[in-house]
Motif scaffolding. Structure first.
Motif, short mmCIF file in Angstrom:
data_model
loop_
_atom_site.label_atom_id
_atom_site.label_comp_id
_atom_site.label_asym_id
_atom_site.label_seq_id
_atom_site.Cartn_x
_atom_site.Cartn_y
_atom_site.Cartn_z
N HIS A 164 30.20 30.07 31.63
CA HIS A 164 30.17 29.17 32.79
C HIS A 164 31.26 29.54 33.79
O HIS A 164 31.03 29.56 35.00
CB HIS A 164 30.36 27.72 32.31
CG HIS A 164 30.42 26.72 33.42
ND1 HIS A 164 31.61 26.31 33.99
CD2 HIS A 164 29.44 26.07 34.10
CE1 HIS A 164 31.36 25.45 34.95
NE2 HIS A 164 30.06 25.29 35.05
N THR A 165 32.46 29.84 33.28
CA THR A 165 33.55 30.25 34.17
C THR A 165 33.19 31.53 34.90
O THR A 165 33.41 31.66 36.12
CB THR A 165 34.84 30.46 33.36
OG1 THR A 165 35.21 29.24 32.71
CG2 THR A 165 35.99 30.89 34.27
N ALA A 166 32.64 32.49 34.17
CA ALA A 166 32.27 33.77 34.79
C ALA A 166 31.20 33.58 35.87
O ALA A 166 31.27 34.18 36.95
CB ALA A 166 31.77 34.74 33.72
N LEU A 167 30.21 32.74 35.61
CA LEU A 167 29.15 32.50 36.59
C LEU A 167 29.69 31.76 37.81
O LEU A 167 29.30 32.06 38.96
CB LEU A 167 28.02 31.68 35.95
CG LEU A 167 27.11 32.44 34.98
CD1 LEU A 167 26.30 31.47 34.14
CD2 LEU A 167 26.19 33.40 35.74
N THR A 168 30.58 30.81 37.59
CA THR A 168 31.15 30.05 38.71
C THR A 168 31.99 30.95 39.60
O THR A 168 31.90 30.90 40.83
CB THR A 168 32.01 28.89 38.18
OG1 THR A 168 31.20 28.04 37.35
CG2 THR A 168 32.57 28.07 39.33
N VAL A 169 32.82 31.79 38.98
CA VAL A 169 33.65 32.72 39.75
C VAL A 169 32.75 33.71 40.50
O VAL A 169 32.99 34.03 41.67
CB VAL A 169 34.62 33.47 38.83
CG1 VAL A 169 35.32 34.60 39.57
CG2 VAL A 169 35.66 32.51 38.25
N LEU A 185 28.03 38.24 31.94
CA LEU A 185 28.30 38.63 30.56
C LEU A 185 29.42 39.68 30.51
O LEU A 185 30.32 39.62 29.66
CB LEU A 185 27.03 39.17 29.90
CG LEU A 185 25.97 38.13 29.55
CD1 LEU A 185 24.66 38.82 29.16
CD2 LEU A 185 26.45 37.24 28.42
N ASP A 186 29.36 40.64 31.43
CA ASP A 186 30.43 41.65 31.49
C ASP A 186 31.76 41.00 31.85
O ASP A 186 32.80 41.31 31.26
CB ASP A 186 30.08 42.72 32.52
CG ASP A 186 28.97 43.64 32.05
OD1 ASP A 186 28.73 43.71 30.83
OD2 ASP A 186 28.32 44.28 32.90
N ASP A 187 31.73 40.10 32.83
CA ASP A 187 32.96 39.46 33.28
C ASP A 187 33.53 38.53 32.21
O ASP A 187 34.75 38.38 32.10
CB ASP A 187 32.71 38.66 34.56
CG ASP A 187 32.30 39.55 35.73
OD1 ASP A 187 32.52 40.77 35.65
OD2 ASP A 187 31.73 39.02 36.71
N ALA A 188 32.65 37.90 31.43
CA ALA A 188 33.12 36.97 30.40
C ALA A 188 33.95 37.70 29.34
O ALA A 188 34.92 37.13 28.80
CB ALA A 188 31.93 36.27 29.74
#
Length: 252
Positions: free
Chosen positions: A145-150, A229-232
């Motif tokens: 969720h954090t990765a998608l929001t960013v 997924l990569d950013d997470a």
């Protein structure tokens, strides 16, 4: 809020607005680009919630942040003069939302409740029982969720600054982080396309906030999920155990 319409039947649109009580601007206030006050008619229909006959909706985006004067927030820090704006009735909010009270809209989503980890069915690593299959755990949901929001925030910001300009390989690499990561065939995309990609990431984050697995429904969402997924994975290393107590408090 940003709403975009394509007017394909001007007369039908003007007639529909007139039936809803709209009056066009006086002729002396109209400019050569809009002699019939089509923009005014569209805005009237959009504001009233009535169907905009003769026009198709192309884009409907909304984003809001709460301004807190007690925290030093300003509408426009660059302006040398005070800015006054009438927002009508504004938003309805609880009387308890006063300066100093906790802002419920800013509280983190309780992923421990939404994606509670279930005990395994057994210790067999090859067991195919539903209780042994892969789960979306609270920590994974929080990271994703954090990765998608960013990703969504960065895409919105990059889209506004980049506009309709074409990305050039090598020249913009590193400056437009989100869109430079995409396939080269997207480098010529326009502002609206880039905004829609940002919205795709927002929609996936919204799925997680409402107890839904982020299932891509289009190519944009699929690509956004790959990026997230990569950013997470990087976020997992960057958070640290003291930097985000809310995350580390989630069940392992």
């Amino acid at each position: 809020m940003l709403r975009e319409f394509h007017v394909h039947d001007r007369k039908a649109l003007l007639d529909a607005a007139t039936q809803q009580g709209w009056d066009p601007l006086p002729a002396e206030e109209l400019d050569e680009d809009d002699l019939h006050d089509v923009v005014g008619a569209v805005m009237w229909l959009a504001d009233s919630g009535a169907e905009a006959e003769g026009a198709d909706g192309l884009l409907d985006l909304g984003k809001a942040r709460r301004l807190r004067s007690d925290e030093g927030h300003e509408v426009a820090q660059w302006s040398p003069e005070p800015i006054m704006e009438d927002f009508g009735k504004g938003w309805l909010h609880r009387a308890s939302d006063q300066p100093g009270d906790s802002d419920q809209s800013e509280e983190r989503t309780d992923f421990a409740a939404l994606f509670a980890a279930e005990p395994l069915h057994c210790d067999d690593p090859e067991c195919e029982d539903e209780g042994c299959l892969w789960q979306l755990t609270p920590r994974t949901a929080d990271l994703l969720h954090t990765a998608l929001t960013v990703l969504a925030d960065e895409a919105y910001d990059d889209a506004e600054e980049l506009g309709d300009k074409r990305l050039l390989e090598g020249e913009h690499e590193g400056n437009w982080g989100v869109f430079a990561r995409m396939p080269k065939l997207t480098f010529a995309a326009d502002l609206q396309w880039r905004r829609r990609f940002a919205r795709a990431a927002d929609d996936l984050a919204d799925d997680l906030e409402h107890d839904r697995w982020p299932q891509p429904t289009c190519t944009a969402e699929e690509l956004a999920l790959h990026f997230a997924l990569d950013d997470a994975r990087d976020l997992h290393d960057e958070l640290g155990y003291e930097d985000d107590a809310d995350h580390t408090a989630l069940p392992e």
